[in-house]
Design an enzyme around this catalytic site. Structure first.
Site, PDB file in Angstrom:
ATOM      1  N   TYR A  50     -20.463 -11.598 -93.343  1.00  0.00           N
ATOM      2  CA  TYR A  50     -20.230 -11.904 -94.755  1.00  0.00           C
ATOM      3  C   TYR A  50     -21.356 -11.232 -95.514  1.00  0.00           C
ATOM      4  O   TYR A  50     -22.532 -11.413 -95.184  1.00  0.00           O
ATOM      5  CB  TYR A  50     -20.263 -13.411 -95.002  1.00  0.00           C
ATOM      6  CG  TYR A  50     -18.947 -14.085 -94.722  1.00  0.00           C
ATOM      7  CD1 TYR A  50     -17.803 -13.684 -95.404  1.00  0.00           C
ATOM      8  CD2 TYR A  50     -18.838 -15.115 -93.800  1.00  0.00           C
ATOM      9  CE1 TYR A  50     -16.576 -14.294 -95.168  1.00  0.00           C
ATOM     10  CE2 TYR A  50     -17.626 -15.728 -93.557  1.00  0.00           C
ATOM     11  CZ  TYR A  50     -16.498 -15.309 -94.244  1.00  0.00           C
ATOM     12  OH  TYR A  50     -15.297 -15.915 -94.006  1.00  0.00           O
ATOM     13  N   HIS A  90      -7.058 -13.803 -92.380  1.00  0.00           N
ATOM     14  CA  HIS A  90      -8.071 -14.850 -92.200  1.00  0.00           C
ATOM     15  C   HIS A  90      -7.426 -16.145 -91.698  1.00  0.00           C
ATOM     16  O   HIS A  90      -7.716 -17.239 -92.173  1.00  0.00           O
ATOM     17  CB  HIS A  90      -8.775 -15.089 -93.542  1.00  0.00           C
ATOM     18  CG  HIS A  90     -10.178 -15.602 -93.464  1.00  0.00           C
ATOM     19  ND1 HIS A  90     -11.247 -14.907 -93.953  1.00  0.00           N
ATOM     20  CD2 HIS A  90     -10.694 -16.746 -92.981  1.00  0.00           C
ATOM     21  CE1 HIS A  90     -12.352 -15.613 -93.790  1.00  0.00           C
ATOM     22  NE2 HIS A  90     -12.048 -16.744 -93.182  1.00  0.00           N
ATOM     23  N   ASP A 140     -11.616 -10.034 -96.815  1.00  0.00           N
ATOM     24  CA  ASP A 140     -10.521 -10.817 -97.405  1.00  0.00           C
ATOM     25  C   ASP A 140     -10.997 -12.133 -98.004  1.00  0.00           C
ATOM     26  O   ASP A 140     -10.195 -13.015 -98.281  1.00  0.00           O
ATOM     27  CB  ASP A 140      -9.422 -11.082 -96.360  1.00  0.00           C
ATOM     28  CG  ASP A 140      -9.954 -11.834 -95.138  1.00  0.00           C
ATOM     29  OD1 ASP A 140     -11.080 -12.354 -95.195  1.00  0.00           O
ATOM     30  OD2 ASP A 140      -9.234 -11.883 -94.122  1.00  0.00           O
TER      31      ASP A 140
END
Ligand code: 173
Length: 495
Positions: A238, A356, A266
């Protein structure tokens, strides 16, 4: 016991003006840290003067206090025998859960990945189950991910000598025993007290790659330290608003031997997972209505700890990533042909076609459907060797893996099923889940007439079902129905 703090002396610091907490037998003064806590002050204040270990553990890697709380605030050891054990009110739900645990099916009774989910659902703590199992909004995409595989059927070949089956392959240059990897999932200690290292051990036993999540419960170094021999790990990233933090994470991962950088693309904002929100809402002390805390705890722990993720991340950042690492760069969460082509042009080494796990954009298409659109476009341009294409979401059977490989994927990611196997049965559970997939894979390769991964190709599939758009019926999936929780309406107050 000279030098140790007593429970009573810690308990005096039980307010906003002086707030101490105990974590793993040590006391910390978090008074000044309260406003900075990414999860809000309120949750800390609930444990002011008390032992917070149980709530702390799943959400914070063990090096968190060392890294983020000034050492002058580390107050030292507490004589835990003097800490008053809170009288926990008898929780009927917990009593029921323990009773169910005492009647758990033996591991040998689990024959497929969905079985682990059905068991986990009944033995996991409610909040942990809600966090792992929830999907975005109406959970349509989450269910579609699995259902989409049922729109594709096989066209097996016969009279192929299938005595010897070789399901080994390579992913980003790493040899793997079977074309799946353990994909990144956050907060492993919600499911098992040892967290992600359980998955590391299982991945080693089966010679598959583990993708390490940015938001693991274990620290990154613990997960790397748990690797054995020449076991390979990748890093899921991230991207932090502070790029220097991101640079350090990436450089450290490369130094510690990670062989791939999977940048999540995403989740510029975390999706709404209402099952998760609803379970948090009923948690004492995490009620949204009370003021004084600007973090909305009803959104669950995940949203609170994801506030560092940079929604401004864009294609412009890709050259920078290429400049700071030699690891192959893979974009995780690509959802259409145009972006795959752009990833090739940007010099990415791979993409994961993923939504995801149905936890982000509701009614995003399944990875397998996007794959069917992507591969012909790559082949048309002669680009299919320029980028490795992976898929995740809804993979529960080796037939699912085979369908993805026939369409042209290099491999598939599997997340929740291993979490559920781990939560219900620990390492043995994950080990069995992986073995079941291998057994299914061997049998199904024989049955479609393919002896090696290279034999898998689109002619082995009938994909006409994908052309029905999103309205076609698929056979109902009875195992899935048994594991799936219908979404709930708001609950009325107790009488
Ligand atoms: O899907 C998730 O729950 C996830 O990716 C996440 C993101 C931020 C914090 C915790 C989990």
């Amino acid at each position: 016991m000279a030098g140790k703090l007593t429970g009573a002396s810690v308990a005096e610091h039980n307010s906003k003006d002086s707030c101490w907490v105990i974590v793993h037998g040590k006391a910390y003064d978090v008074t000044e840290f309260l406003p900075e806590h990414p999860g809000g002050q309120k949750i800390i204040l609930k444990y002011a003067g008390k032992d917070a270990t149980e709530e702390f553990d799943p959400i914070h890697p063990p090096d968190t206090l060392d890294k983020y709380l000034d050492h002058s605030k580390h107050l030292g050891e507490v004589d835990m025998s003097t800490v008053e054990q809170e009288e926990k009110a008898v929780d009927p739900e917990e009593t029921d859960r323990q009773e169910r645990i005492s009647r758990m099916p033996s591991l040998a009774a689990c024959y497929n990945l969905m079985d682990f989910e059905a068991v986990a659902r009944r033995v996991m703590k409610k909040t942990a189950w809600a966090y792992y199992s929830s999907g975005a909004d109406d959970e349509i995409t989450m269910r579609e991910n699995h259902a989409a595989f049922h729109k594709i059927w096989f066209r097996p070949r016969i009279l192929v000598d299938v005595e010897n089956i070789d399901m080994t392959t390579t992913m980003l240059g790493t040899k793997c025993s079977i074309p799946f990897y353990v994909t990144a999932t956050a907060l492993g200690k919600l499911g098992h007290p040892e967290g992600e290292v359980v998955l590391t051990k299982a991945a080693h036993a089966h010679n598959v790659v583990q993708m390490i999540p940015t938001l693991a419960s274990c620290s990154f170094d613990e997960i790397v330290d748990a690797k054995q021999g020449d076991q390979v790990q990748w890093l899921q990233l991230y991207v932090n608003k502070d790029r220097e933090i991101t640079r350090k994470i990436v450089e450290h991962a490369e130094k510690r031997g990670c062989k791939g950088l999977f940048i999540t693309v995403d989740a510029p904002q975390l999706g709404r997972r209402e099952k998760d929100m609803r379970s948090k809402f009923s948690d004492a002390g995490s009620n949204v209505q009370s003021g004084g805390d600007n973090i909305d705890r009803s959104q669950g722990a995940a949203r609170a700890i994801s506030s560092f993720i940079d929604p401004a991340l864009s294609w412009k950042d890709i050259p920078w990533f290429k400049s700071i690492t030699k690891m192959p760069i893979v974009l995780k969460g690509v959802q259409c042909v145009e972006d795959v082509l752009r990833a090739v042009e940007a010099g990415c080494d791979g993409v994961v076609l993923s939504n995801h796990g149905g936890r982000q954009l509701e009614t995003a298409r399944s990875g397998i459907e996007v794959l069917a659109e992507v591969m012909p476009a790559l082949r048309e341009r002669g680009w299919e060797k320029r980028i490795e294409v992976y898929v995740d979401g809804g993979v529960r059977r080796a037939t699912d893996i085979l369908k993805a490989l026939c369409l042209g994927a290099k491999g598939v990611g599997i997340g929740r099923p291993f979490l559920f196997a781990m939560s219900a049965y620990g390492l043995e559970g994950v080990d069995r889940a992986m073995q079941l997939l291998k057994d299914e894979m061997e049998m199904n390769m024989r049955l479609i007439g393919a002896t090696r991964v290279e034999d898998l190709n689109p002619s082995l599939l009938d994909t006409r079902g994908l052309l029905n758009g999103h309205t076609g019926f698929v056979p109902s999936d009875t195992l899935g129905l048994g594991a799936y929780d219908p979404l709930e309406a708001p609950r009325f107050n107790e009488k």
